[in-house]
Design an enzyme around this catalytic site. Sequence first.
Site, mmCIF file in Angstrom:
data_model
loop_
_atom_site.group_PDB
_atom_site.id
_atom_site.type_symbol
_atom_site.label_atom_id
_atom_site.label_comp_id
_atom_site.label_asym_id
_atom_site.label_seq_id
_atom_site.Cartn_x
_atom_site.Cartn_y
_atom_site.Cartn_z
ATOM 1 C CB SER A 123 -0.878 -0.013 1.254
ATOM 2 O OG SER A 123 -1.416 1.261 1.498
ATOM 3 C CD GLU A 125 -1.858 5.062 5.498
ATOM 4 O OE1 GLU A 125 -2.375 5.635 4.534
ATOM 5 O OE2 GLU A 125 -1.841 5.546 6.646
ATOM 6 C CE1 TYR A 147 -4.088 -1.654 5.731
ATOM 7 C CE2 TYR A 147 -3.069 0.403 5.014
ATOM 8 C CZ TYR A 147 -3.675 -0.802 4.717
ATOM 9 O OH TYR A 147 -3.861 -1.167 3.396
HETATM 10 P P1 NAP Z 1 -11.544 -4.573 1.919
HETATM 11 O O1 NAP Z 1 -12.689 -4.206 1.044
HETATM 12 O O2 NAP Z 1 -11.509 -4.063 3.324
HETATM 13 O O3 NAP Z 1 -11.469 -6.181 1.972
HETATM 14 C C1 NAP Z 1 -10.665 -6.857 2.904
HETATM 15 C C2 NAP Z 1 -10.877 -8.357 2.752
HETATM 16 O O4 NAP Z 1 -10.041 -9.039 3.709
HETATM 17 C C3 NAP Z 1 -12.314 -8.811 3.036
HETATM 18 O O5 NAP Z 1 -12.664 -9.797 2.082
HETATM 19 C C4 NAP Z 1 -12.195 -9.429 4.418
HETATM 20 O O6 NAP Z 1 -13.148 -10.431 4.668
HETATM 21 C C5 NAP Z 1 -10.810 -10.056 4.326
HETATM 22 N N1 NAP Z 1 -10.256 -10.417 5.640
HETATM 23 C C6 NAP Z 1 -9.994 -9.584 6.663
HETATM 24 N N2 NAP Z 1 -9.490 -10.263 7.685
HETATM 25 C C7 NAP Z 1 -9.430 -11.579 7.323
HETATM 26 C C8 NAP Z 1 -9.005 -12.776 7.975
HETATM 27 N N3 NAP Z 1 -8.540 -12.790 9.226
HETATM 28 N N4 NAP Z 1 -9.060 -13.943 7.273
HETATM 29 C C9 NAP Z 1 -9.538 -13.961 6.028
HETATM 30 N N5 NAP Z 1 -9.978 -12.846 5.370
HETATM 31 C C10 NAP Z 1 -9.923 -11.673 6.014
HETATM 32 O O7 NAP Z 1 -10.169 -4.154 1.249
HETATM 33 P P2 NAP Z 1 -9.834 -3.750 -0.278
HETATM 34 O O8 NAP Z 1 -10.045 -2.291 -0.448
HETATM 35 O O9 NAP Z 1 -10.499 -4.701 -1.201
HETATM 36 O O10 NAP Z 1 -8.255 -3.959 -0.297
HETATM 37 C C11 NAP Z 1 -7.694 -5.233 -0.621
HETATM 38 C C12 NAP Z 1 -6.262 -5.290 -0.114
HETATM 39 O O11 NAP Z 1 -5.497 -4.259 -0.708
HETATM 40 C C13 NAP Z 1 -6.104 -5.089 1.398
HETATM 41 O O12 NAP Z 1 -5.011 -5.887 1.815
HETATM 42 C C14 NAP Z 1 -5.760 -3.615 1.528
HETATM 43 O O13 NAP Z 1 -5.048 -3.384 2.727
HETATM 44 C C15 NAP Z 1 -4.908 -3.426 0.294
HETATM 45 N N6 NAP Z 1 -4.881 -2.084 -0.280
HETATM 46 C C16 NAP Z 1 -6.046 -1.449 -0.593
HETATM 47 C C17 NAP Z 1 -6.007 -0.198 -1.184
HETATM 48 C C18 NAP Z 1 -7.275 0.520 -1.562
HETATM 49 O O14 NAP Z 1 -7.194 1.743 -1.818
HETATM 50 N N7 NAP Z 1 -8.410 -0.153 -1.632
HETATM 51 C C19 NAP Z 1 -4.760 0.397 -1.486
HETATM 52 C C20 NAP Z 1 -3.595 -0.297 -1.184
HETATM 53 C C21 NAP Z 1 -3.664 -1.553 -0.602
HETATM 54 P P3 NAP Z 1 -14.595 -10.107 5.359
HETATM 55 O O15 NAP Z 1 -15.506 -9.775 4.215
HETATM 56 O O16 NAP Z 1 -14.903 -11.397 6.019
HETATM 57 O O17 NAP Z 1 -14.399 -8.965 6.308
HETATM 58 O O1 G4F Z 2 -10.430 6.885 2.559
HETATM 59 P P1 G4F Z 2 -9.468 6.822 3.672
HETATM 60 O O2 G4F Z 2 -9.981 6.250 4.955
HETATM 61 O O3 G4F Z 2 -8.210 6.048 3.110
HETATM 62 P P2 G4F Z 2 -6.667 5.935 3.570
HETATM 63 O O4 G4F Z 2 -6.498 6.222 5.012
HETATM 64 O O5 G4F Z 2 -5.878 6.748 2.614
HETATM 65 O O6 G4F Z 2 -6.391 4.384 3.349
HETATM 66 C C1 G4F Z 2 -6.860 3.714 2.181
HETATM 67 O O7 G4F Z 2 -5.857 3.787 1.186
HETATM 68 C C2 G4F Z 2 -4.635 3.095 1.511
HETATM 69 C C3 G4F Z 2 -3.678 3.314 0.327
HETATM 70 O O8 G4F Z 2 -2.913 4.470 0.567
HETATM 71 C C4 G4F Z 2 -4.950 1.625 1.727
HETATM 72 F F1 G4F Z 2 -3.810 0.937 1.966
HETATM 73 C C5 G4F Z 2 -5.916 1.489 2.889
HETATM 74 O O9 G4F Z 2 -6.255 0.107 3.060
HETATM 75 C C6 G4F Z 2 -7.190 2.271 2.563
HETATM 76 O O10 G4F Z 2 -7.829 1.639 1.472
HETATM 77 O O11 G4F Z 2 -8.923 8.293 4.005
HETATM 78 C C7 G4F Z 2 -8.351 9.124 3.028
HETATM 79 C C8 G4F Z 2 -8.103 10.510 3.609
HETATM 80 C C9 G4F Z 2 -7.338 10.521 4.944
HETATM 81 O O12 G4F Z 2 -6.320 11.480 4.880
HETATM 82 C C10 G4F Z 2 -8.364 10.912 5.972
HETATM 83 O O13 G4F Z 2 -7.852 11.629 7.101
HETATM 84 O O14 G4F Z 2 -9.361 11.113 3.896
HETATM 85 C C11 G4F Z 2 -9.259 11.806 5.129
HETATM 86 N N1 G4F Z 2 -10.595 11.999 5.700
HETATM 87 C C12 G4F Z 2 -11.180 13.188 5.975
HETATM 88 N N2 G4F Z 2 -12.373 13.000 6.538
HETATM 89 C C13 G4F Z 2 -11.440 11.018 6.075
HETATM 90 C C14 G4F Z 2 -12.561 11.657 6.601
HETATM 91 N N3 G4F Z 2 -11.341 9.667 5.994
HETATM 92 C C15 G4F Z 2 -12.384 8.935 6.449
HETATM 93 N N4 G4F Z 2 -12.311 7.589 6.351
HETATM 94 N N5 G4F Z 2 -13.509 9.533 6.983
HETATM 95 C C16 G4F Z 2 -13.649 10.896 7.089
HETATM 96 O O15 G4F Z 2 -14.644 11.406 7.578
#
Ligand code: NAP
Ligand code: G4F
Length: 323
Positions: A123, A125, A147
């Site tokens: 990520s 992050e 995280y």
């Molecule tokens: P998400 O919607 O939160 O999905 C997370 C998945 O992980 C869900 O299917 C959840 O299952 C499963 N999970 C959590 N704990 C588990 C456990 N103990 N055993 C088995 N399964 C488990 O996340 P996403 O946005 O699709 O992201 C996918 C991956 O990419 C994550 O690793 C996230 O950290 C990473 N990532 C995401 C972003 C982004 O912007 N979306 C960016 C960079 C990296 P349940 O449905 O049962 O909760």
């Molecule tokens: O949407 P966010 O919660 O995503 P964040 O923290 O960037 O993390 C996501 O992206 C990562 C990749 O860089 C992934 F690895 C991670 O799993 C996840 O998918 O927040 C984005 C920004 C932050 O700076 C937060 O402070 O939005 C700002 N924000 C402002 N108001 C808020 C809010 N975020 C949330 N969730 N809720 C608010 O009300």
Amino acid sequence: MKKALVTGITGQDGSYLAEHLLAQGYQVFGMVRRASTENFERIAAIQDRITLEQADLLDQPSLIDIMGRIQPDEIYNLAAMSFVPTSWSQPVLTGEFTALGVTRMLEAYRHACPKARFYQASSSEMYGKVREVPQTETTPFYPRSPYGVAKVYGHYLTVNYRESYNLFAVSGILFNHESPRRGKEFVTRKISDGVARIKLGLATELRMGNTDACRDWGFAGDYVRAMWMMLQQTQPDDYVIGTGIAHSVKEFIEIAFDHAGLDWKKHVVHDPRFMRPAEVDHLLADNSKARRVLGWQPEISFETLARMMVDADIARLRHATRV
Ligand code: NAP
Ligand code: G4F
């Protein structure tokens, strides 16, 4: 027919990736954890075309068991505790899932099916308090949340297993990617859902934290293609995936409200409860390696993404409430 095992298949990325793999002709196996009620909303449309297997990132034997039985050609490790604020309130669990869970996955992989190819969901992050702008595959990490720290662990462990055991293991360093399937607590979906509620008269205000934060936001459907492309290369390597353009949360708010014909200034309220103990202020991807080596590029713009999410939430809530 190639076999792919996807952990986190019930999540945003897992559902898009499963659809992409099916379209490529794969047999898709999804790992799900046991719950008292099923959580298959995002994969409902493809559930009869995939095989779900129960296992948990916390349970080593279950991981060895499914990999040994399936013998996948490709493994996509997307499962994690992925919501940054929860990593402060549940730091130990976050470490167990998001950091040590990767060790358990890699151990199962190297013992049960070492010929497979492995993708780790790293990520942006990890860059946290950024050391350079834009961020590349060689930018040093400075995570700002439990995280982010857990993701750095998973990232380096994947690199280490590749180098130690000669495995085809890669890390995709993905910047924020969103969609109508995004969890409702993440900022973009919170906004699109909030706009839809206000538009339909179900709410009057939207309470937000730091709207100055900037992210490089793309569309999840574009990003799962990059995951798959990484596993089709001749050599395992790590790639940054992002659009190369950053926007503020405020810009997302403006586009989303404007698209619904609403004035955001009348509805958005600052709420300190959504501020973070340590913030990531500005993320920006340098995606030139992915463009050059993978031939990958994003298709959906920031503006299109925001509008797509607002439209989807208005349609969903209209259907649910018959407004
Ligand atoms: P998400 O919607 O939160 O999905 C997370 C998945 O992980 C869900 O299917 C959840 O299952 C499963 N999970 C959590 N704990 C588990 C456990 N103990 N055993 C088995 N399964 C488990 O996340 P996403 O946005 O699709 O992201 C996918 C991956 O990419 C994550 O690793 C996230 O950290 C990473 N990532 C995401 C972003 C982004 O912007 N979306 C960016 C960079 C990296 P349940 O449905 O049962 O909760
Ligand atoms: O949407 P966010 O919660 O995503 P964040 O923290 O960037 O993390 C996501 O992206 C990562 C990749 O860089 C992934 F690895 C991670 O799993 C996840 O998918 O927040 C984005 C920004 C932050 O700076 C937060 O402070 O939005 C700002 N924000 C402002 N108001 C808020 C809010 N975020 C949330 N969730 N809720 C608010 O009300």
